[in-house]
Motif scaffolding. Sequence first.
Motif, PDB file in Angstrom:
ATOM      1  N   THR A 282       9.606  -8.564  40.192  1.00  0.00           N
ATOM      2  CA  THR A 282      10.227  -9.732  40.840  1.00  0.00           C
ATOM      3  C   THR A 282      11.550  -9.339  41.494  1.00  0.00           C
ATOM      4  OG1 THR A 282      11.284 -10.278  38.760  1.00  0.00           O
ATOM      5  CG2 THR A 282       9.204 -11.398  39.255  1.00  0.00           C
ATOM      6  N   GLU A 283      11.962 -10.169  42.470  1.00  0.00           N
ATOM      7  CA  GLU A 283      13.154  -9.835  43.237  1.00  0.00           C
ATOM      8  C   GLU A 283      14.422  -9.820  42.387  1.00  0.00           C
ATOM      9  OE1 GLU A 283      14.753 -11.486  47.064  1.00  0.00           O
ATOM     10  OE2 GLU A 283      12.600 -11.507  47.508  1.00  0.00           O
ATOM     11  N   ASP A 284      14.436 -10.627  41.347  1.00  0.00           N
ATOM     12  CA  ASP A 284      15.655 -10.692  40.525  1.00  0.00           C
ATOM     13  C   ASP A 284      15.612  -9.722  39.339  1.00  0.00           C
ATOM     14  OD1 ASP A 284      13.662 -11.941  39.174  1.00  0.00           O
ATOM     15  OD2 ASP A 284      14.808 -13.746  38.648  1.00  0.00           O
ATOM     16  N   SER A 285      14.558  -8.907  39.246  1.00  0.00           N
ATOM     17  CA  SER A 285      14.498  -7.949  38.139  1.00  0.00           C
ATOM     18  C   SER A 285      15.443  -6.789  38.431  1.00  0.00           C
ATOM     19  CB  SER A 285      13.073  -7.412  37.984  1.00  0.00           C
ATOM     20  OG  SER A 285      12.777  -6.512  39.022  1.00  0.00           O
ATOM     21  N   SER A 286      15.770  -6.033  37.382  1.00  0.00           N
ATOM     22  CA  SER A 286      16.657  -4.882  37.586  1.00  0.00           C
ATOM     23  C   SER A 286      15.850  -3.600  37.771  1.00  0.00           C
ATOM     24  CB  SER A 286      17.592  -4.744  36.387  1.00  0.00           C
ATOM     25  OG  SER A 286      16.817  -4.421  35.245  1.00  0.00           O
TER      26      SER A 286
ATOM     27  N   ILE B 188      13.767  -3.646  46.618  1.00  0.00           N
ATOM     28  CA  ILE B 188      13.496  -2.693  47.697  1.00  0.00           C
ATOM     29  C   ILE B 188      14.479  -1.526  47.568  1.00  0.00           C
ATOM     30  CG2 ILE B 188      13.485  -2.378  50.214  1.00  0.00           C
ATOM     31  CD1 ILE B 188      13.028  -5.472  50.400  1.00  0.00           C
ATOM     32  N   ILE B 189      13.967  -0.309  47.646  1.00  0.00           N
ATOM     33  CA  ILE B 189      14.860   0.865  47.630  1.00  0.00           C
ATOM     34  C   ILE B 189      14.804   1.544  48.991  1.00  0.00           C
ATOM     35  CG2 ILE B 189      15.404   3.090  46.557  1.00  0.00           C
ATOM     36  CD1 ILE B 189      14.002   2.097  44.009  1.00  0.00           C
ATOM     37  N   ARG B 190      15.984   1.693  49.599  1.00  0.00           N
ATOM     38  CA  ARG B 190      16.055   2.356  50.907  1.00  0.00           C
ATOM     39  C   ARG B 190      16.166   3.866  50.699  1.00  0.00           C
ATOM     40  NH1 ARG B 190      20.568   0.076  54.588  1.00  0.00           N
ATOM     41  NH2 ARG B 190      21.417  -0.073  52.508  1.00  0.00           N
ATOM     42  N   PHE B 191      15.438   4.620  51.519  1.00  0.00           N
ATOM     43  CA  PHE B 191      15.507   6.083  51.485  1.00  0.00           C
ATOM     44  C   PHE B 191      15.926   6.584  52.864  1.00  0.00           C
ATOM     45  CE2 PHE B 191      12.193   6.114  47.895  1.00  0.00           C
ATOM     46  CZ  PHE B 191      13.149   6.375  46.930  1.00  0.00           C
TER      47      PHE B 191
END
Length: 426
Positions: free
Chosen positions: A369-373, A396-399
Amino acid sequence: MAVLEQLTSQEAIALENKYGAHNYHPLPVVLSRGEGVYVWDVEGKKYYDFLSAYSAVNQGHCHPVIVDAMKSQAETLTLTSRAFYNDMLGAYEKYVTETFHFDKLLPMNTGAEAVETALKICRKWAYEKKGIEENQAQIVVCENNFHGRTTTIISFSNDPVARANFGPFTNGFLKIEYDNLTALEEALKENPNVAGFLVEPIQGEAGVYVPSEGYLKNAKALCEKYNVLFIADEVQTGIARTGRLLATCGNCSCKDKHCSGTPEVKPDILILGKALSGGAYPVSAVLANDPIMEVIRPGNHGSTFGGNPVAAAVGMAALDVVRNEGLAKNADELGELFRDEMNKFIPDCDWITAVRGKGLLNAILINDTEDSSTAWDICMALKENGLLAKPTHGNIIRFAPPLVMTKAQLLDCVGIICKTLLEFKV
Ligand SMILES: *Cc1c(COP(=O)(O)O)cnc(C)c1O
């Protein structure tokens, strides 16, 4: 300095926490050195930098060509203000305008300042050239945009954290959905007072949203139809990041190291920052042709540091590196490879649902979920394994590694990412 050099990571973090405003939430790593695609923390641990200071360090950390230009200019002349001419600014303006095919450049320092400058130019053009009545100009922007942190810019942000309790805000902006040409045409048709359309060619901060094929080109055509300026914010996407010199460049893909970018879409106003200096110094710029830029006359706009000789020397060296090392082509090829490798890996991994991006501006979507860590925790695990990246929005993780990366290094990084994700448990 001897005492400072012996700080542990924990001590350095404690100092920032005690004496610095808490306007960021950094990953707990304290860096003290960088070279190319690598950075080292104060304990000497080496990492791949997969953020590149939000795509400012496209040319790699401490690139010797850029550092040498900066050092020698710093020893010669650093600042005159624009009250006087300096012998570097004109050469820099010639180089950059020729590279990007515009008549003129207005030099600033940060991305946000350059965006502000573009908005001011657009409004002035609206009153003096388009004939919009005083104070009536509107500028169309996109939902989930990121253009910086000034009061005017956050006025048209829809990030509640960036906006809350900073009002009153600046008027004169219309927000439409990103990647929606119908919404754009409606906004332009219904509002004769629209002066400009401000857009990111790829929404980076929002989570690396790549618009549909043809979106930018068709948006530009609509702007032409309604006599509205197309303003491209390429602060993050520009300077070879997306596999072309600009994300608005055409399919030439800048394969030729001297390709100066045949435009797929030629913006009326182009905004550059970040990697315009290779991350060595704050350098930003607004480019436009004469019929637009000529609305700016002495006294209308300025900046004490904008266009200073160090910025000019650094900017020229940074663009030299992009050209001479074929960074657009490298970003194009390594980006393809990265997405291919991740796509092969996705079926084996429960934690990622998709990879997307262009060139070396990519993101993976985390299966939570979006609010998960979870995205944050994965970045912590990546850090342990020697690779630094950060979540953008929620899951989302940016690379975005430096563009001077080699194929072998990229494959090494893919290995670290896959291993980390396979071992990851909440
Ligand atoms: C980073 C960024 C900015 C703001 O640049 P600063 O130098 O942080 O002020 C503006 N637009 C985009 C698209 C950016 O990524």
